[in-house]
Design an enzyme around this catalytic site. Structure first.
Site, PDB file in Angstrom:
ATOM      1  N   ALA A  65      48.939  21.578  58.998  1.00  0.00           N
ATOM      2  CA  ALA A  65      50.162  21.678  58.219  1.00  0.00           C
ATOM      3  C   ALA A  65      49.016  23.167  57.698  1.00  0.00           C
ATOM      4  CB  ALA A  65      49.448  20.708  56.885  1.00  0.00           C
ATOM      5  N   GLY A 108      48.888  17.318  60.478  1.00  0.00           N
ATOM      6  CA  GLY A 108      50.536  17.734  60.424  1.00  0.00           C
ATOM      7  C   GLY A 108      50.965  17.615  62.356  1.00  0.00           C
ATOM      8  N   GLU A 111      50.773  14.324  63.413  1.00  0.00           N
ATOM      9  CA  GLU A 111      52.086  14.060  63.107  1.00  0.00           C
ATOM     10  C   GLU A 111      53.505  14.083  63.423  1.00  0.00           C
ATOM     11  OE1 GLU A 111      50.440  14.207  58.973  1.00  0.00           O
ATOM     12  OE2 GLU A 111      49.763  12.752  58.702  1.00  0.00           O
ATOM     13  N   GLU A 131      42.077  15.511  59.301  1.00  0.00           N
ATOM     14  CA  GLU A 131      42.420  15.368  57.365  1.00  0.00           C
ATOM     15  C   GLU A 131      40.983  15.179  56.638  1.00  0.00           C
ATOM     16  OE1 GLU A 131      44.783  13.613  59.442  1.00  0.00           O
ATOM     17  OE2 GLU A 131      46.594  15.278  58.868  1.00  0.00           O
TER      18      GLU A 131
HETATM   19  C1  HXC Z   1      45.906  27.299  58.561  1.00  0.00           C
HETATM   20  C2  HXC Z   1      44.855  27.830  60.437  1.00  0.00           C
HETATM   21  C3  HXC Z   1      45.425  26.241  60.904  1.00  0.00           C
HETATM   22  C4  HXC Z   1      45.897  25.566  59.620  1.00  0.00           C
HETATM   23  C5  HXC Z   1      44.335  26.684  62.566  1.00  0.00           C
HETATM   24  N1  HXC Z   1      44.493  28.413  61.518  1.00  0.00           N
HETATM   25  N2  HXC Z   1      44.715  26.031  62.075  1.00  0.00           N
HETATM   26  N3  HXC Z   1      45.846  28.241  59.082  1.00  0.00           N
HETATM   27  N4  HXC Z   1      46.194  26.073  58.458  1.00  0.00           N
HETATM   28  N5  HXC Z   1      45.476  24.368  59.912  1.00  0.00           N
HETATM   29  C6  HXC Z   1      44.022  29.875  61.633  1.00  0.00           C
HETATM   30  C7  HXC Z   1      43.008  29.948  61.620  1.00  0.00           C
HETATM   31  O1  HXC Z   1      42.974  30.037  60.371  1.00  0.00           O
HETATM   32  C8  HXC Z   1      42.783  31.100  62.545  1.00  0.00           C
HETATM   33  O2  HXC Z   1      42.954  32.167  61.638  1.00  0.00           O
HETATM   34  C9  HXC Z   1      43.283  31.328  63.086  1.00  0.00           C
HETATM   35  O3  HXC Z   1      44.702  29.602  63.135  1.00  0.00           O
HETATM   36  C10 HXC Z   1      43.224  30.709  64.666  1.00  0.00           C
HETATM   37  O4  HXC Z   1      42.144  29.886  64.527  1.00  0.00           O
HETATM   38  P1  HXC Z   1      40.371  30.117  64.615  1.00  0.00           P
HETATM   39  O5  HXC Z   1      39.886  28.531  63.494  1.00  0.00           O
HETATM   40  O6  HXC Z   1      39.872  31.008  64.572  1.00  0.00           O
HETATM   41  O7  HXC Z   1      40.869  29.048  66.110  1.00  0.00           O
HETATM   42  P2  HXC Z   1      39.901  27.975  67.005  1.00  0.00           P
HETATM   43  O8  HXC Z   1      37.959  28.624  66.827  1.00  0.00           O
HETATM   44  O9  HXC Z   1      39.767  28.031  68.606  1.00  0.00           O
HETATM   45  O10 HXC Z   1      39.723  26.654  66.106  1.00  0.00           O
HETATM   46  C11 HXC Z   1      41.118  26.208  66.269  1.00  0.00           C
HETATM   47  C12 HXC Z   1      40.813  24.771  65.650  1.00  0.00           C
HETATM   48  C13 HXC Z   1      40.492  24.964  64.026  1.00  0.00           C
HETATM   49  C14 HXC Z   1      39.216  23.643  66.316  1.00  0.00           C
HETATM   50  C15 HXC Z   1      42.452  23.908  66.242  1.00  0.00           C
HETATM   51  O11 HXC Z   1      40.951  26.641  64.537  1.00  0.00           O
HETATM   52  C16 HXC Z   1      41.052  24.403  63.266  1.00  0.00           C
HETATM   53  O12 HXC Z   1      40.256  23.395  62.984  1.00  0.00           O
HETATM   54  N6  HXC Z   1      41.986  24.380  62.412  1.00  0.00           N
HETATM   55  C17 HXC Z   1      42.171  23.279  61.299  1.00  0.00           C
HETATM   56  C18 HXC Z   1      42.573  21.614  62.206  1.00  0.00           C
HETATM   57  C19 HXC Z   1      43.296  21.012  60.344  1.00  0.00           C
HETATM   58  O13 HXC Z   1      42.319  20.441  60.066  1.00  0.00           O
HETATM   59  N7  HXC Z   1      44.124  20.264  60.933  1.00  0.00           N
HETATM   60  C20 HXC Z   1      44.473  19.484  59.854  1.00  0.00           C
HETATM   61  C21 HXC Z   1      45.526  20.063  58.456  1.00  0.00           C
HETATM   62  S1  HXC Z   1      45.399  18.826  57.084  1.00  0.00           S
HETATM   63  P3  HXC Z   1      42.433  33.429  60.518  1.00  0.00           P
HETATM   64  O14 HXC Z   1      42.699  34.535  60.336  1.00  0.00           O
HETATM   65  O15 HXC Z   1      41.320  32.533  59.520  1.00  0.00           O
HETATM   66  O16 HXC Z   1      41.287  33.896  61.923  1.00  0.00           O
HETATM   67  C22 HXC Z   1      46.593  18.014  57.390  1.00  0.00           C
HETATM   68  C23 HXC Z   1      47.708  17.333  56.629  1.00  0.00           C
HETATM   69  C24 HXC Z   1      48.620  16.413  57.189  1.00  0.00           C
HETATM   70  O17 HXC Z   1      47.536  18.603  58.914  1.00  0.00           O
HETATM   71  C25 HXC Z   1      50.023  16.593  56.243  1.00  0.00           C
HETATM   72  C26 HXC Z   1      51.409  15.935  56.860  1.00  0.00           C
HETATM   73  C27 HXC Z   1      51.748  17.165  57.607  1.00  0.00           C
END
Ligand code: HXC
Length: 257
Positions: A65, A108, A111, A131
């Protein structure tokens, strides 16, 4: 494209839906949910389509998400607004959806892949429920579908550590049905979609419904449910066609009736 955040391509009898929000690694916001639902609904309603493949990019299926969108939300925002409720709508499709996962399928994103009917993974795929690292928990099936899919121990480990697993492990624990080379993944998924699309649409939907019932109920009720659907399949023309084609040693011509 007709959509802001997804690309749709018709490949013979398969609708290929590609998440396309590259700047945020296909992270899921309201626009993605709207576009995805509409694309799946359209494919589901299209008589020329027999199966759907859902994919992302080589880097990310979906990184979860949209964290930046979620950060300011309050409890009442999420609860009263039903945050992410609509993502589930794709599970209402009668036609099967194959998730073709390259790169990250996190939170997400994992999921969403599990809402599909089965998962094919590219060799570089990573699955996880991170999460916990954000101070929350999965909100679209990560604690439920994952546990039913891979069992308590692995699901609990993934949810409590936030650690990612790779494609081979995903296959080994039954999360992914198969692993393919990155460059072949989508074509292989589409080819399997074409095979499914060559069968009776009614039979395909009955099979999907019966397998999904196993998630919802006890063994005996599930077996009874399967029998009802099995008997119902004898009310279709495609059952007569499939069985007479076998007897006559020819290819069946299904009419989806
Ligand atoms: C918003 C995101 C994002 C996310 C990545 N980006 N994931 N923005 N929401 N979930 C953005 C980053 O901010 C960045 O933009 C760009 O995408 C590239 O990501 P980087 O982090 O620079 O890339 P990298 O170093 O290769 O790392 C990749 C990654 C990391 C490991 C996937 O991005 C990451 O950990 N993302 C979050 C993963 C996560 O925690 N997902 C769960 C979310 S909670 P900018 O502009 O900042 O450079 C969830 C709840 C579900 O999903 C609820 C029900 C649907």
């Amino acid at each position: 494209s007709a959509y802001e955040t997804v690309l749709v391509e018709k490949r013979d009898k398969v609708a290929l839906i590609q998440l396309n929000r590259p700047k945020a690694l296909n992270s899921i916001n309201q626009q993605v949910i709207e576009d995805l639902n509409k694309a799946v609904l359209d494919a589901n309603a299209d008589n020329g389509i027999g199966a759907i493949v859902l994919t992302g990019s080589n880097r990310a299926f979906a990184a979860g998400a949209d964290i930046k969108m979620m950060e300011p939300l309050s409890f009442s925002d999420t609860y009263m607004g039903g945050l992410f409720n609509d993502l589930e709508n794709i599970t209402k499709a009668k036609k099967p959806i194959i998730a073709a996962v390259n790169g990250f399928a996190l939170g997400g994103g994992c999921e969403l892949a599990m809402m599909c009917d089965f998962i094919y993974a590219g060799e570089k795929a990573k699955f996880g429920q991170p999460e916990i690292t954000l101070g929350v928990l999965p909100g679209a099936g990560g604690t439920q579908r994952l546990t039913r899919s891979v069992g308590k121990s692995k699901a609990m480990e993934m949810c409590l550590t936030g650690n990612f697993i790779d494609a081979q492990e995903a296959k080994q624990i039954g999360l992914a049905a198969q692993v393919f080379p990155v460059d072949e993944l989508v074509d292989r998924a589409v080819a399997v979609g074409q095979k499914i699309a060559s069968f009776s649409k009614v039979a395909v939907a009955l099979n999907k419904e019966a397998v999904n019932a196993a998630y919802e109920t006890t063994l005996q009720l599930g077996l009874d449910y399967e029998k009802r659907l099995f008997y119902a399949s004898f009310a279709t023309k495609d059952q007569k066609e499939g069985m007479s084609a076998f007897r006559e040693k020819r290819k069946p011509q299904f009419t989806d009736e």
